[in-house]
Design a protein around this motif. Sequence first.
Motif, PDB file in Angstrom:
ATOM      1  N   SER A 176       0.791  -1.372  -0.049  1.00 29.30           N
ATOM      2  CA  SER A 176      -0.138   0.011   0.285  1.00 29.30           C
ATOM      3  C   SER A 176       0.674   1.166   0.178  1.00 29.30           C
ATOM      4  O   SER A 176       1.999   1.370   0.637  1.00 29.30           O
ATOM      5  N   ARG A 177       0.311   2.242  -0.819  1.00 27.42           N
ATOM      6  CA  ARG A 177       1.085   3.556  -0.863  1.00 27.42           C
ATOM      7  C   ARG A 177       0.483   4.666   0.076  1.00 27.42           C
ATOM      8  O   ARG A 177      -0.726   4.507   0.352  1.00 27.42           O
ATOM      9  N   ASP A 178       1.057   5.626   0.556  1.00 27.88           N
ATOM     10  CA  ASP A 178       0.837   6.779   1.259  1.00 27.88           C
ATOM     11  C   ASP A 178       1.361   7.874   0.995  1.00 27.88           C
ATOM     12  O   ASP A 178       2.335   8.288   1.553  1.00 27.88           O
TER      13      ASP A 178
ATOM     14  N   HIS B  63      -2.541   6.881   6.258  1.00 29.00           N
ATOM     15  CA  HIS B  63      -3.719   6.345   5.989  1.00 29.00           C
ATOM     16  C   HIS B  63      -3.482   5.901   4.372  1.00 29.00           C
ATOM     17  O   HIS B  63      -2.943   6.737   3.614  1.00 29.00           O
ATOM     18  N   PRO B  64      -3.036   4.577   4.054  1.00 27.12           N
ATOM     19  CA  PRO B  64      -2.894   3.941   2.713  1.00 27.12           C
ATOM     20  C   PRO B  64      -3.860   4.615   1.731  1.00 27.12           C
ATOM     21  O   PRO B  64      -4.883   5.107   1.992  1.00 27.12           O
ATOM     22  N   ALA B  65      -3.123   4.658   0.483  1.00 25.68           N
ATOM     23  CA  ALA B  65      -3.819   5.482  -0.414  1.00 25.68           C
ATOM     24  C   ALA B  65      -5.205   4.934  -1.013  1.00 25.68           C
ATOM     25  O   ALA B  65      -6.179   5.551  -1.428  1.00 25.68           O
TER      26      ALA B  65
ATOM     27  N   ASP C 157      -7.218   6.120   1.564  1.00 31.03           N
ATOM     28  CA  ASP C 157      -7.437   7.614   1.733  1.00 31.03           C
ATOM     29  C   ASP C 157      -8.130   8.258   0.867  1.00 31.03           C
ATOM     30  O   ASP C 157      -7.897   8.125  -0.550  1.00 31.03           O
TER      31      ASP C 157
ATOM     32  N   ASP D 238      -5.009  11.232  -1.218  1.00 34.57           N
ATOM     33  CA  ASP D 238      -4.019  10.836  -0.821  1.00 34.57           C
ATOM     34  C   ASP D 238      -3.013  12.091  -1.006  1.00 34.57           C
ATOM     35  O   ASP D 238      -1.725  11.910  -0.822  1.00 34.57           O
TER      36      ASP D 238
ATOM     37  N   TRP E 113      -8.596  12.336   4.893  1.00 32.89           N
ATOM     38  CA  TRP E 113      -8.485  10.866   4.562  1.00 32.89           C
ATOM     39  C   TRP E 113      -9.849  10.047   4.578  1.00 32.89           C
ATOM     40  O   TRP E 113      -9.783   8.877   3.984  1.00 32.89           O
TER      41      TRP E 113
END
Length: 594
Positions: free
Chosen positions: A22-24, A30-32, A35, A38, A44
């Motif tokens: 997961s990206r942030d 909060h993960p993309a 979110d 993002d 979010w």
Amino acid sequence: MMRAWAWLALGLQLGCGGGVGSRDLDGDGHPAELDCDDANPTVWRSVTGWADTDGDGFGDTAWPVTCVGDTTQGWVQEAGDCAPGDATRWRSVPGLHPDADGDGATGPGPVTACVGAMLAGYQEQPGAPDCDDGDAKVSALSVVWADPDGDGVGAGIPIDWCPSRGRPPPSGYALTEGDCAPGDTGRWRMLPFTYRDADGDGFAVAMEGTVCSGEQPPPGYDTVSAPEDCDDRNAHRTVRVERWLDPDGDGYGDGAPVLRCVGPGESAPGDTFQGGDCAPGDGTRWRPLYYASRDEDGDGRFSRSAGAVCSGFWLPQGYSSAERDDDCDDKDAARFFAWSVYADEDGDRVGSGAAATVCAGTAVPTGYSTQATDCAPQDATAWRMLGFTYRDADGDTYTVAQGGELCAGTTLPAGYGTQRLSGEDCDDTNATAFRNVTAYADTDGDGVGAGASTVLCTNGKVPAPWSDRGTDCATEDATRWQELVARHADHDGDGVTAPISAQRICAGQALPAPYFLKAVGNDCDDADADRYRWTYLYRDQDGDGVGATPREMMCLGSAVHAGWSMYGDDSDDNDATVQTDEAAEEELSLILDL
């Protein structure tokens, strides 16, 4: 490293079909994929709501809210605010009746209105019809009558009129009806009379009735007796006298006398008189005639002076058979009328004191007046009492309600009036103080006061050391005066904030360090300035710069801790010389050849 490039190429080839984790992008923790924005670390979570700009708990349907952070302010989940900019109104209510001035009378309705908890300016049930819903003192219609001659009294069919804001009736109309002569400004009311002089000869007949008049009955009508007129249709016939018939014309009559209506000194053919000749040597005189009054000075006015004079058919000039006693000085032709007057010492044409009788001509003599109402006998500028209801003693145009009477001239002097001027004066002894203001003590001079409010009479502005605001949270500190809400803090001073429970901080124009309303990043350890961001790392046991799974989320600063790596595709993490998976390399080559 080759393994990392292989996965990156695979991701590009398959087009966002997945990743290694997961990206942030905004670093808010909060993960993309969870979110809703993002790119903004302050929001979010997805919601369904609407902006609540006025804070009344109801949202504006024109401004939906879909993504927020940890705040619950500024948006609500209930829409339908009919007045988004007014916190006192939010709901539309049909079937209301306007009452803007709050007098209980209502305007045209029903209407649908935007209101709050209270129906301010409206009523659920209709009241009496309001002809002016902006003036609480007036609601019912009045009536006025046409006044074409402008004498203040109207006539004819009345029209409706709303007497609001103290305004006078419309031009050409009057509040009073009953004008008996609508086209004549000199006549407007019916006055009684008891005597009539139709031929204008100064003699009258008893007659009762009413006549259209002004202040006084018109000429020819009076309530004061005058000498009786025997023929009110002929100005030359005024007096009844005894006459005897003289058929043979010898100058001597016979039989019973008859009454004839004649003018002064007039006779008619066939008239004669009984008795002997009182002037045998004068052919114009032969008999005595009795007179009741005499005009010795020839001014046309007679004084009572009864007697007899030798005459012919009629009394000579200067004598009259009528009992007239209206000449107050029969020796002076310029004076003949007894005026009931009052001394006018200041020459303002209004007298005072005890009444006196002065003999004069057609005009009131100088120094006298027929009016006795002079309230200031020594002051020519004041002669009558005028009422006032407002007082402006200090001349600032602001008044106080005060009623009374004042001796004045044509108008009230300055400082007295019958209408309110600029407003209610809170101190009519000081021209610089006229309006009450609510003030709070400002002990530290920051422009904001505190404590119990007090009322000051000023020129409309709150003077130092007072303030029109009473919300100072630090009364002894001029740098702080208002409470601001803090939702984020930077306790370790690294320039990155962490969320905190909402706190109200006493501050000046802005929140003091280390507090913030909005987030600046998302500090993972606000007690350590060297650690401020969450990052996934892989354990690198052989120290070759590439780690291996499993990965761990760690709180760190700008540098990666020794023994850890941002990359996790080391095929042998116990051998620093081995990092590449040959099978993966071959797999990548096959993919790139496709």
